[in-house]
Design a protein around this motif. Structure first.
Motif, PDB file in Angstrom:
ATOM      1  N   ALA A 140       0.842  -1.211   0.000  1.00  0.00           N
ATOM      2  CA  ALA A 140       0.000   0.000   0.000  1.00  0.00           C
ATOM      3  C   ALA A 140       0.875   1.258   0.000  1.00  0.00           C
ATOM      4  CB  ALA A 140      -0.926  -0.007   1.212  1.00  0.00           C
ATOM      5  N   VAL A 141       1.966   1.224   0.760  1.00  0.00           N
ATOM      6  CA  VAL A 141       2.859   2.395   0.822  1.00  0.00           C
ATOM      7  C   VAL A 141       3.433   2.671  -0.571  1.00  0.00           C
ATOM      8  CG1 VAL A 141       5.067   3.247   1.756  1.00  0.00           C
ATOM      9  CG2 VAL A 141       3.418   2.140   3.286  1.00  0.00           C
ATOM     10  N   PHE A 142       3.899   1.626  -1.230  1.00  0.00           N
ATOM     11  CA  PHE A 142       4.474   1.828  -2.570  1.00  0.00           C
ATOM     12  C   PHE A 142       3.404   2.188  -3.604  1.00  0.00           C
ATOM     13  CE2 PHE A 142       9.030   1.423  -3.173  1.00  0.00           C
ATOM     14  CZ  PHE A 142       9.410   1.289  -1.844  1.00  0.00           C
ATOM     15  N   LYS A 143       2.239   1.574  -3.480  1.00  0.00           N
ATOM     16  CA  LYS A 143       1.162   1.901  -4.442  1.00  0.00           C
ATOM     17  C   LYS A 143       0.774   3.372  -4.322  1.00  0.00           C
ATOM     18  CE  LYS A 143      -1.527  -2.148  -5.611  1.00  0.00           C
ATOM     19  NZ  LYS A 143      -2.677  -2.971  -5.243  1.00  0.00           N
ATOM     20  N   THR A 144       0.611   3.846  -3.077  1.00  0.00           N
ATOM     21  CA  THR A 144       0.139   5.218  -2.871  1.00  0.00           C
ATOM     22  C   THR A 144       1.226   6.244  -3.181  1.00  0.00           C
ATOM     23  OG1 THR A 144      -1.180   4.322  -1.050  1.00  0.00           O
ATOM     24  CG2 THR A 144      -1.018   6.728  -1.188  1.00  0.00           C
ATOM     25  N   ASN A 145       2.443   5.968  -2.700  1.00  0.00           N
ATOM     26  CA  ASN A 145       3.498   6.989  -2.762  1.00  0.00           C
ATOM     27  C   ASN A 145       4.287   6.985  -4.070  1.00  0.00           C
ATOM     28  OD1 ASN A 145       2.662   7.342  -0.153  1.00  0.00           O
ATOM     29  ND2 ASN A 145       4.566   6.771   0.829  1.00  0.00           N
ATOM     30  N   VAL A 146       4.285   5.859  -4.779  1.00  0.00           N
ATOM     31  CA  VAL A 146       5.106   5.783  -5.997  1.00  0.00           C
ATOM     32  C   VAL A 146       4.285   5.383  -7.231  1.00  0.00           C
ATOM     33  CG1 VAL A 146       7.236   4.871  -6.998  1.00  0.00           C
ATOM     34  CG2 VAL A 146       6.918   4.776  -4.520  1.00  0.00           C
ATOM     35  N   ILE A 147       3.622   4.227  -7.128  1.00  0.00           N
ATOM     36  CA  ILE A 147       3.008   3.685  -8.350  1.00  0.00           C
ATOM     37  C   ILE A 147       1.839   4.555  -8.822  1.00  0.00           C
ATOM     38  CG2 ILE A 147       1.877   1.651  -9.362  1.00  0.00           C
ATOM     39  CD1 ILE A 147       3.740  -0.012  -7.480  1.00  0.00           C
ATOM     40  N   ALA A 148       0.970   4.961  -7.894  1.00  0.00           N
ATOM     41  CA  ALA A 148      -0.168   5.807  -8.309  1.00  0.00           C
ATOM     42  C   ALA A 148       0.314   7.149  -8.883  1.00  0.00           C
ATOM     43  CB  ALA A 148      -1.141   6.011  -7.144  1.00  0.00           C
ATOM     44  N   PRO A 149       1.282   7.838  -8.249  1.00  0.00           N
ATOM     45  CA  PRO A 149       1.781   9.077  -8.886  1.00  0.00           C
ATOM     46  C   PRO A 149       2.359   8.815 -10.283  1.00  0.00           C
ATOM     47  CG  PRO A 149       2.486   8.997  -6.596  1.00  0.00           C
ATOM     48  CD  PRO A 149       1.821   7.693  -6.879  1.00  0.00           C
ATOM     49  N   MET A 150       3.052   7.670 -10.467  1.00  0.00           N
ATOM     50  CA  MET A 150       3.593   7.347 -11.802  1.00  0.00           C
ATOM     51  C   MET A 150       2.446   7.150 -12.789  1.00  0.00           C
ATOM     52  SD  MET A 150       6.627   4.670 -10.763  1.00  0.00           S
ATOM     53  CE  MET A 150       7.320   4.391 -12.377  1.00  0.00           C
ATOM     54  N   GLN A 151       1.430   6.397 -12.340  1.00  0.00           N
ATOM     55  CA  GLN A 151       0.310   6.116 -13.246  1.00  0.00           C
ATOM     56  C   GLN A 151      -0.492   7.377 -13.563  1.00  0.00           C
ATOM     57  OE1 GLN A 151      -1.151   2.988 -10.713  1.00  0.00           O
ATOM     58  NE2 GLN A 151      -0.540   1.389 -12.157  1.00  0.00           N
ATOM     59  N   LEU A 152      -0.583   8.279 -12.585  1.00  0.00           N
ATOM     60  CA  LEU A 152      -1.277   9.547 -12.848  1.00  0.00           C
ATOM     61  C   LEU A 152      -0.495  10.379 -13.855  1.00  0.00           C
ATOM     62  CD1 LEU A 152      -2.726  10.860  -9.457  1.00  0.00           C
ATOM     63  CD2 LEU A 152      -3.941  10.681 -11.632  1.00  0.00           C
ATOM     64  N   CYS A 153       0.841  10.367 -13.714  1.00  0.00           N
ATOM     65  CA  CYS A 153       1.682  11.096 -14.680  1.00  0.00           C
ATOM     66  C   CYS A 153       1.436  10.543 -16.078  1.00  0.00           C
ATOM     67  CB  CYS A 153       3.167  10.943 -14.337  1.00  0.00           C
ATOM     68  SG  CYS A 153       3.649  11.912 -12.908  1.00  0.00           S
ATOM     69  N   LYS A 154       1.420   9.215 -16.178  1.00  0.00           N
ATOM     70  CA  LYS A 154       1.237   8.566 -17.478  1.00  0.00           C
ATOM     71  C   LYS A 154      -0.112   8.962 -18.081  1.00  0.00           C
ATOM     72  CE  LYS A 154       2.024   4.161 -19.596  1.00  0.00           C
ATOM     73  NZ  LYS A 154       0.763   3.435 -19.711  1.00  0.00           N
ATOM     74  N   LYS A 155      -1.074   9.153 -17.200  1.00  0.00           N
ATOM     75  CA  LYS A 155      -2.420   9.491 -17.664  1.00  0.00           C
ATOM     76  C   LYS A 155      -2.501  10.931 -18.168  1.00  0.00           C
ATOM     77  CE  LYS A 155      -6.974   8.078 -16.555  1.00  0.00           C
ATOM     78  NZ  LYS A 155      -6.952   7.246 -17.743  1.00  0.00           N
ATOM     79  N   VAL A 156      -1.793  11.852 -17.499  1.00  0.00           N
ATOM     80  CA  VAL A 156      -1.972  13.272 -17.871  1.00  0.00           C
ATOM     81  C   VAL A 156      -0.972  13.759 -18.926  1.00  0.00           C
ATOM     82  CG1 VAL A 156      -2.974  13.858 -15.614  1.00  0.00           C
ATOM     83  CG2 VAL A 156      -0.527  14.212 -15.965  1.00  0.00           C
ATOM     84  N   ILE A 157       0.179  13.096 -19.041  1.00  0.00           N
ATOM     85  CA  ILE A 157       1.228  13.631 -19.936  1.00  0.00           C
ATOM     86  C   ILE A 157       0.798  13.680 -21.419  1.00  0.00           C
ATOM     87  CG2 ILE A 157       3.573  13.216 -20.835  1.00  0.00           C
ATOM     88  CD1 ILE A 157       4.335  12.514 -17.886  1.00  0.00           C
ATOM     89  N   PRO A 158       0.114  12.660 -21.962  1.00  0.00           N
ATOM     90  CA  PRO A 158      -0.280  12.778 -23.378  1.00  0.00           C
ATOM     91  C   PRO A 158      -1.116  14.032 -23.649  1.00  0.00           C
ATOM     92  CG  PRO A 158      -0.553  10.530 -22.619  1.00  0.00           C
ATOM     93  CD  PRO A 158      -0.223  11.341 -21.401  1.00  0.00           C
ATOM     94  N   TYR A 159      -2.052  14.353 -22.742  1.00  0.00           N
ATOM     95  CA  TYR A 159      -2.874  15.559 -22.904  1.00  0.00           C
ATOM     96  C   TYR A 159      -2.003  16.818 -22.803  1.00  0.00           C
ATOM     97  CZ  TYR A 159      -6.167  19.262 -21.674  1.00  0.00           C
ATOM     98  OH  TYR A 159      -6.862  20.446 -21.621  1.00  0.00           O
ATOM     99  N   MET A 160      -1.061  16.798 -21.830  1.00  0.00           N
ATOM    100  CA  MET A 160      -0.177  17.961 -21.666  1.00  0.00           C
ATOM    101  C   MET A 160       0.682  18.161 -22.919  1.00  0.00           C
ATOM    102  SD  MET A 160       1.060  17.647 -17.700  1.00  0.00           S
ATOM    103  CE  MET A 160       0.010  18.182 -16.339  1.00  0.00           C
ATOM    104  N   LEU A 161       1.167  17.059 -23.477  1.00  0.00           N
ATOM    105  CA  LEU A 161       1.991  17.162 -24.696  1.00  0.00           C
ATOM    106  C   LEU A 161       1.158  17.738 -25.840  1.00  0.00           C
ATOM    107  CD1 LEU A 161       4.025  13.819 -24.590  1.00  0.00           C
ATOM    108  CD2 LEU A 161       4.960  16.139 -24.430  1.00  0.00           C
TER     109      LEU A 161
END
Ligand SMILES: NC(=O)c1ccc[n+]([C@@H]2O[C@H](COP(=O)([O-])OP(=O)(O)OC[C@H]3O[C@@H](n4cnc5c(N)ncnc54)[C@H](OP(=O)(O)O)[C@@H]3O)[C@@H](O)[C@H]2O)c1
Length: 274
Positions: free
Chosen positions: A116-137
């Motif tokens: 849970a610590v890794f999912k919340t603190n690392v994996i979810a932020p990575m996945q959120l980045c992956k989700k928003v970057i195409p739109y930002m680009l």
């Protein structure tokens, strides 16, 4: 320098000690905020606080949207971008400030909790980045701000999973920044030292007092984070001498092993209080 006026910002961790202060300090710049948390009750409480405050009068209702979402689920992450698109027609910035922490012996932490610590603190932020970057680009602009910790540069005994998760978030931020260097997308990693919020249990507060660990107020930290966003800092370590210790630990970790030995022993008795 970046102007915050009219920036559409996804703020995770909005119901936390630092997130609440970030919301309060970003609103006066005219930002439009997607406030993300898992509890609608806490989000509504924050919204009424913002609406009741004269300082935000006139624009808080139009400038905020409440998003109840668990960032560790793909459904939650979808909901965040869908709501930003529906309400603000998109987004310009993602602030990853959600996080969880344990002050515990590593051997006593359950496998589920480590995950849970890794999912919340690392994996979810990575996945959120992956989700928003195409739109930002596609928009040709965007800024991602990952809230790390001094513990992400100095490994702390009794915070082993948390500390290593923030090391991972720092590595992710640095790698992604280099990967996107030729694009207009900015990646920042901002690392506070300890902050007086409910992330820390009473055992942590007791330990911090004994070992004389500096703890900042969340409004002060939020102000430093906003300043770093405006200045587009790539990596920022908040607080002195902690920012110096980050550098010393990077070159002389053996020295820091020795220097922290007695502090780690003192901290151990507080771990048992948790
Ligand atoms: N406090 C410190 O000493 C300190 C020091 C350095 C860095 N930081 C970092 O600063 C950030 C904010 O910390 P804080 O002190 O404000 O923490 P906090 O008061 O405990 O708040 C944590 C926030 O994260 C949200 N959250 C946790 N898990 C989530 C999930 N699965 N989905 C969505 N939201 C989730 C919580 O929302 P709900 O519980 O309402 O869902 C809450 O808004 C964290 O990344 C933390 O690691 C804190």
């Amino acid at each position: 320098m970046m102007t915050l006026n009219n920036q559409r910002i996804i703020l995770t961790g909005a119901t936390g000690g630092i997130g609440i202060e970030l919301a309060k300090q970003l609103l006066p710049y005219g930002c439009k905020l997607g406030l993300v948390g898992r509890s609608m009750e806490k989000l509504e409480q924050l919204s009424s606080e913002l609406n009741a405050d004269d300082a935000f009068n006139g624009y808080s209702n139009d400038h905020i949207t409440l998003i109840t979402a668990d960032i560790t689920t793909s459904e939650g992450r979808h909901q965040i971008v869908d709501e930003m698109e529906a309400r603000f027609n998109g987004y310009d910035m993602l602030i990853n400030a959600a996080g969880i922490m344990d002050f515990t012996s590593f051997l006593e932490q359950t496998d589920d909790r480590i995950e849970a610590v890794f999912k919340t603190n690392v994996i979810a932020p990575m996945q959120l980045c992956k989700k928003v970057i195409p739109y930002m680009l596609a928009q040709n602009k965007g800024h991602i701000v990952n809230v790390g910790s001094i513990f992400g540069s100095i490994g702390f005994a009794w915070f082993t999973s948390y500390s290593s998760s923030k090391f991972a978030l720092r590595g992710f931020s640095q790698s992604l920044r280099r990967e996107l260097a030729e694009t207009p997308i900015k990646i920042s990693y901002i690392a506070p030292r300890a902050v007086k919020t409910s992330l820390n249990s009473s055992a942590v507060y007791n330990m911090a007092e004994e070992v004389k660990m500096n703890m900042d107020m969340p409004d002060v930290v939020a102000k430093q984070i906003v300043y770093s966003i405006i200045k587009k800092h790539k990596e920022k370590y908040l607080g002195f001498p902690e920012s110096l210790f980050v550098r010393i630990n990077a070159v002389l970790p053996g020295l820091v092993d020795m220097a922290t030995r007695s502090q780690n022993k003192s901290a151990k008795k507080y771990v048992q209080q948790d």
